[in-house]
Design a protein around this motif. Sequence first.
Motif, PDB file in Angstrom:
ATOM      1  N   MET A  16      14.142  69.566-107.546  1.00 35.32           N
ATOM      2  CA  MET A  16      15.496  69.803-107.038  1.00 35.32           C
ATOM      3  C   MET A  16      15.494  70.024-105.528  1.00 35.32           C
ATOM      4  N   GLN A  17      14.460  70.661-105.005  1.00 36.42           N
ATOM      5  CA  GLN A  17      14.408  70.987-103.580  1.00 36.42           C
ATOM      6  C   GLN A  17      14.057  69.801-102.699  1.00 36.42           C
ATOM      7  N   HIS A  18      13.380  68.796-103.247  1.00 36.24           N
ATOM      8  CA  HIS A  18      12.876  67.709-102.426  1.00 36.24           C
ATOM      9  C   HIS A  18      13.364  66.361-102.945  1.00 36.24           C
ATOM     10  N   GLY A  19      13.830  65.523-102.016  1.00 34.46           N
ATOM     11  CA  GLY A  19      14.300  64.192-102.374  1.00 34.46           C
ATOM     12  C   GLY A  19      13.188  63.304-102.909  1.00 34.46           C
ATOM     13  N   SER A  20      11.979  63.535-102.429  1.00 36.87           N
ATOM     14  CA  SER A  20      10.838  62.795-102.948  1.00 36.87           C
ATOM     15  C   SER A  20       9.666  63.761-103.054  1.00 36.87           C
ATOM     16  N   VAL A  21       8.787  63.488-103.977  1.00 37.06           N
ATOM     17  CA  VAL A  21       7.606  64.315-104.193  1.00 37.06           C
ATOM     18  C   VAL A  21       6.393  63.402-104.165  1.00 37.06           C
ATOM     19  N   GLY A  22       5.412  63.769-103.355  1.00 30.09           N
ATOM     20  CA  GLY A  22       4.174  63.005-103.291  1.00 30.09           C
ATOM     21  C   GLY A  22       3.025  63.835-103.822  1.00 30.09           C
ATOM     22  N   VAL A  23       2.150  63.213-104.570  1.00 30.66           N
ATOM     23  CA  VAL A  23       0.974  63.878-105.120  1.00 30.66           C
ATOM     24  C   VAL A  23      -0.220  62.964-104.893  1.00 30.66           C
ATOM     25  N   ARG A  24      -1.171  63.448-104.123  1.00 32.07           N
ATOM     26  CA  ARG A  24      -2.419  62.704-103.912  1.00 32.07           C
ATOM     27  C   ARG A  24      -3.563  63.608-104.324  1.00 32.07           C
ATOM     28  N   LEU A  25      -4.432  63.089-105.170  1.00 28.22           N
ATOM     29  CA  LEU A  25      -5.576  63.856-105.628  1.00 28.22           C
ATOM     30  C   LEU A  25      -6.842  63.336-104.978  1.00 28.22           C
ATOM     31  N   GLY A  26      -7.706  64.278-104.600  1.00 30.35           N
ATOM     32  CA  GLY A  26      -9.023  63.901-104.120  1.00 30.35           C
ATOM     33  C   GLY A  26      -9.874  63.482-105.309  1.00 30.35           C
ATOM     34  N   PRO A  27     -11.126  63.141-105.073  1.00 29.66           N
ATOM     35  CA  PRO A  27     -11.993  62.735-106.188  1.00 29.66           C
ATOM     36  C   PRO A  27     -12.065  63.823-107.256  1.00 29.66           C
TER      37      PRO A  27
END
Length: 131
Positions: free
Chosen positions: A66-77
């Motif tokens: 709800m707070q963010h128009g887009s959500v990014g998730v990047r995982l390391g190894p």
Amino acid sequence: MASLLLAGGCARPDPEQALRDRIAAMQEAARERSASGVLAGIDDDFSGPHGLDREGLGRLVRLQFMQHGSVGVRLGPLDVEMFEERARVRFTAVLTGGSGRFVPDTGRIYNVETAWRRDGNDWRLIIAQWD
């Protein structure tokens, strides 16, 4: 010959690959802003930092959406340790949120340690700690 090809095509992934697939599906669900998709991999008995349970995690995920128009998730190894019906996975996660225009409004890096339980070929997150 055709039955051999079909049998090979129906083989289940090994337990570690199934776990990696579950994590990737949850990551994709977060990108798609699907709280139910994220929670699909969370066990009913989930335990997180400061007494966070599955219901609380669901509220936290929905609040971020709800707070963010887009959500990014990047995982390391992923550092995966398998223990028959259980597994431990450690990784870094970069979470971003914002309008989705040029750069994210927010971003943070977390060190994450998780514990998973296998039920057949399905993996469920039972413990997560991050800092």
